[in-house]
Motif scaffolding. Structure first.
Motif, PDB file in Angstrom:
ATOM      1  N   LEU A 160       0.876  -1.278  -0.006  1.00  0.00           N
ATOM      2  CA  LEU A 160       0.081   0.042   0.006  1.00  0.00           C
ATOM      3  C   LEU A 160       0.846   1.443   0.061  1.00  0.00           C
ATOM      4  N   SER A 161       0.675   2.013  -0.826  1.00  0.00           N
ATOM      5  CA  SER A 161       1.043   3.294  -0.777  1.00  0.00           C
ATOM      6  C   SER A 161       0.142   4.425  -1.432  1.00  0.00           C
ATOM      7  N   PHE A 162      -0.851   4.900  -0.510  1.00  0.00           N
ATOM      8  CA  PHE A 162      -1.728   5.844  -0.552  1.00  0.00           C
ATOM      9  C   PHE A 162      -1.444   7.064   0.193  1.00  0.00           C
ATOM     10  N   VAL A 163      -1.213   8.191  -0.338  1.00  0.00           N
ATOM     11  CA  VAL A 163      -0.873   9.291   0.352  1.00  0.00           C
ATOM     12  C   VAL A 163      -1.971  10.458   0.046  1.00  0.00           C
ATOM     13  N   GLU A 164      -2.793  10.748   0.906  1.00  0.00           N
ATOM     14  CA  GLU A 164      -4.100  11.610   0.783  1.00  0.00           C
ATOM     15  C   GLU A 164      -5.034  11.548  -0.308  1.00  0.00           C
ATOM     16  N   ALA A 165      -5.043   9.971  -0.693  1.00  0.00           N
ATOM     17  CA  ALA A 165      -5.630   9.534  -1.751  1.00  0.00           C
ATOM     18  C   ALA A 165      -7.246   9.667  -1.576  1.00  0.00           C
ATOM     19  N   GLU A 166      -8.387   9.696  -2.257  1.00  0.00           N
ATOM     20  CA  GLU A 166      -9.518   9.888  -2.287  1.00  0.00           C
ATOM     21  C   GLU A 166      -9.937   8.566  -1.958  1.00  0.00           C
ATOM     22  N   ILE A 167     -10.786   8.724  -0.922  1.00  0.00           N
ATOM     23  CA  ILE A 167     -11.426   7.245  -0.463  1.00  0.00           C
ATOM     24  C   ILE A 167     -11.955   6.475  -1.666  1.00  0.00           C
ATOM     25  N   GLU A 168     -12.721   7.095  -2.505  1.00  0.00           N
ATOM     26  CA  GLU A 168     -13.363   6.023  -3.724  1.00  0.00           C
ATOM     27  C   GLU A 168     -12.111   5.548  -4.631  1.00  0.00           C
ATOM     28  N   ALA A 169     -11.195   6.146  -4.806  1.00  0.00           N
ATOM     29  CA  ALA A 169      -9.979   5.514  -5.516  1.00  0.00           C
ATOM     30  C   ALA A 169      -9.485   4.209  -4.557  1.00  0.00           C
ATOM     31  N   VAL A 170      -9.118   4.539  -3.512  1.00  0.00           N
ATOM     32  CA  VAL A 170      -8.681   3.436  -2.420  1.00  0.00           C
ATOM     33  C   VAL A 170      -9.675   2.327  -2.714  1.00  0.00           C
ATOM     34  N   VAL A 182     -19.662  -0.736  -2.592  1.00  0.00           N
ATOM     35  CA  VAL A 182     -20.375   0.045  -3.060  1.00  0.00           C
ATOM     36  C   VAL A 182     -20.365   1.296  -1.808  1.00  0.00           C
ATOM     37  N   ILE A 183     -20.241   2.607  -2.497  1.00  0.00           N
ATOM     38  CA  ILE A 183     -19.790   3.756  -1.773  1.00  0.00           C
ATOM     39  C   ILE A 183     -21.014   4.464  -1.534  1.00  0.00           C
ATOM     40  N   ASP A 184     -21.250   4.810  -0.484  1.00  0.00           N
ATOM     41  CA  ASP A 184     -22.651   5.969  -0.222  1.00  0.00           C
ATOM     42  C   ASP A 184     -22.072   7.178  -0.443  1.00  0.00           C
ATOM     43  N   PRO A 185     -22.766   7.985  -1.399  1.00  0.00           N
ATOM     44  CA  PRO A 185     -22.680   9.389  -1.695  1.00  0.00           C
ATOM     45  C   PRO A 185     -22.006  10.284  -0.784  1.00  0.00           C
ATOM     46  N   ARG A 186     -22.280  10.040   0.467  1.00  0.00           N
ATOM     47  CA  ARG A 186     -21.990  10.955   1.600  1.00  0.00           C
ATOM     48  C   ARG A 186     -20.580  10.557   2.184  1.00  0.00           C
ATOM     49  N   PHE A 218     -16.609   6.581   9.043  1.00  0.00           N
ATOM     50  CA  PHE A 218     -17.176   5.625   8.001  1.00  0.00           C
ATOM     51  C   PHE A 218     -17.297   4.265   8.478  1.00  0.00           C
ATOM     52  N   ALA A 219     -17.752   3.556   8.023  1.00  0.00           N
ATOM     53  CA  ALA A 219     -18.040   2.218   8.419  1.00  0.00           C
ATOM     54  C   ALA A 219     -18.274   1.125   7.487  1.00  0.00           C
ATOM     55  N   ILE A 251     -19.713   0.874   2.075  1.00  0.00           N
ATOM     56  CA  ILE A 251     -19.135   1.934   2.888  1.00  0.00           C
ATOM     57  C   ILE A 251     -20.120   3.093   2.998  1.00  0.00           C
ATOM     58  N   VAL A 252     -20.414   3.169   4.254  1.00  0.00           N
ATOM     59  CA  VAL A 252     -21.459   4.283   4.749  1.00  0.00           C
ATOM     60  C   VAL A 252     -21.145   5.083   5.978  1.00  0.00           C
ATOM     61  N   PRO A 253     -21.735   6.323   6.059  1.00  0.00           N
ATOM     62  CA  PRO A 253     -21.315   6.904   7.389  1.00  0.00           C
ATOM     63  C   PRO A 253     -21.832   6.140   8.711  1.00  0.00           C
ATOM     64  N   GLU A 254     -20.730   6.176   9.414  1.00  0.00           N
ATOM     65  CA  GLU A 254     -20.911   5.210  10.762  1.00  0.00           C
ATOM     66  C   GLU A 254     -22.333   5.572  11.493  1.00  0.00           C
ATOM     67  N   ALA A 255     -23.045   6.578  11.517  1.00  0.00           N
ATOM     68  CA  ALA A 255     -24.213   6.707  11.930  1.00  0.00           C
ATOM     69  C   ALA A 255     -25.491   6.095  11.384  1.00  0.00           C
ATOM     70  N   GLU A 256     -25.073   5.591   9.974  1.00  0.00           N
ATOM     71  CA  GLU A 256     -25.909   4.858   9.320  1.00  0.00           C
ATOM     72  C   GLU A 256     -26.099   3.573   9.172  1.00  0.00           C
ATOM     73  N   ALA A 257     -24.856   3.016   9.584  1.00  0.00           N
ATOM     74  CA  ALA A 257     -24.365   1.725   9.348  1.00  0.00           C
ATOM     75  C   ALA A 257     -25.575   0.591  10.244  1.00  0.00           C
ATOM     76  N   LYS A 258     -25.996   1.090  11.338  1.00  0.00           N
ATOM     77  CA  LYS A 258     -26.884   0.315  11.985  1.00  0.00           C
ATOM     78  C   LYS A 258     -28.188   0.051  11.568  1.00  0.00           C
ATOM     79  N   VAL A 259     -28.529   0.944  10.331  1.00  0.00           N
ATOM     80  CA  VAL A 259     -29.895   0.593   9.653  1.00  0.00           C
ATOM     81  C   VAL A 259     -29.666   0.291   8.257  1.00  0.00           C
ATOM     82  N   GLN A 260     -28.582  -0.166   7.749  1.00  0.00           N
ATOM     83  CA  GLN A 260     -28.094  -0.559   6.344  1.00  0.00           C
ATOM     84  C   GLN A 260     -27.933  -2.123   6.379  1.00  0.00           C
ATOM     85  N   GLY A 261     -28.814  -2.880   7.195  1.00  0.00           N
ATOM     86  CA  GLY A 261     -28.486  -4.205   7.215  1.00  0.00           C
ATOM     87  C   GLY A 261     -27.511  -4.675   8.103  1.00  0.00           C
ATOM     88  N   GLY A 262     -26.511  -5.789   7.477  1.00  0.00           N
ATOM     89  CA  GLY A 262     -25.408  -6.143   8.042  1.00  0.00           C
ATOM     90  C   GLY A 262     -25.745  -7.581   8.521  1.00  0.00           C
TER      91      GLY A 262
END
Length: 201
Positions: A25-35, A48-52, A83-84, A94-105
C-alpha cells in the motif's frame, strides 16, 4: 504504483493488480473512492460507496501484505473518519457510521463469535442476570452511533456495534451473567496467590 504529477502523490493503478495477490500500500492523501476501487480489485469484494462518503486517507505498508490485511487497514482508516463497512447480500457497503446500524449487515447468533472492524448485530442470551441490570455497565462502552437494546423475550441483549467491540462485550457479559451476580469485578493477581488474597479480603 504510478505518480500523479499534479499533486506529486503516489497511487496504485488498479489495472496492474490481481485478486488475491499481495500488495504494497502506498496511498498518500488519496480519495476514498480511488482506494476503494483498488481494494475491490485486490479482495474481490463488491464495494458500494455511499455518496456521503467523501475525503482522503493515507495508507502505507513497508512490504507486500495479504489482501485481508490490506482491507483491514482500509477499514480502520475509514473508521477514523467516522465511516463504516457493512456487508449485506454479498455486497460490502461503505457508509457513514451513524447510518451503518440501519443498513443491514451481519447478525451474529449467541453461539457465534465476532471479530474485525465491521459493524454487526449480535444477540446475547442471559441465563441468570436481568438485562436491565447489565445495561448500565455496557451502554457507556458502545460506540456513540451504535445501539444496545433488550430483546423481545426479556432475557437477551441485542447490540449493534463494531465486531471487535462486541468480542469485548461478550467477555464482560459472561463475567456478570452468573448465579447471584452482584457488582462483579475481575481483579487479576500479578504477584501473589489468589487464594491467599481471598482470605485477607
Amino acid at each position: 504504483v504510478q505518480k500523479d504529477n499534479k499533486k506529486n502523490k503516489k497511487t496504485i493503478d488498479p489495472s496492474t493488480l490481481k485478486k488475491g495477490s499481495a500488495v504494497t500500500l502506498s496511498f498518500v492523501e488519496a480519495e476514498i473512492e480511488a482506494v476503494a476501487r483498488t481494494m475491490s480489485v485486490v479482495t474481490g469484494k463488491n464495494l458500494v460507496i455511499d455518496p456521503r462518503v467523501r475525503g482522503q486517507i493515507t495508507l502505507s505498508t513497508e512490504r507486500p501484505v495479504p489482501p485481508s490485511v490490506a482491507f483491514q487497514q482500509f477499514v480502520s482508516a475509514l473508521r477514523m473518519q467516522n465511516f463504516a463497512i457493512v456487508e449485506s447480500d454479498g455486497i460490502t457497503k461503505i457508509v457513514p457510521e451513524a447510518e451503518a446500524k440501519v443498513q443491514g449487515g451481519t447478525v451474529i447468533l449467541p453461539e457465534q463469535k465476532s471479530s474485525g472492524n465491521q459493524i454487526v448485530t449480535q444477540i446475547f442470551n442471559l441465563q441468570y442476570s436481568n438485562p436491565n441490570s447489565v445495561l448500565p455497565v455496557l451502554r457507556p462502552l458502545i460506540s456513540p452511533n451504535n445501539v444496545i437494546n433488550i430483546g423481545a423475550n426479556g432475557t437477551s441483549l441485542v447490540i449493534t456495534d463494531y465486531a471487535e467491540n462486541l468480542k469485548r462485550m461478550a467477555t464482560i457479559i459472561a463475567a456478570n451473567d452468573v448465579p447471584n451476580a452482584t457488582n462483579i469485578e475481575i481483579v487479576p493477581i500479578k504477584h501473589a496467590v489468589a487464594n491467599d488474597i481471598a482470605v485477607l479480603v
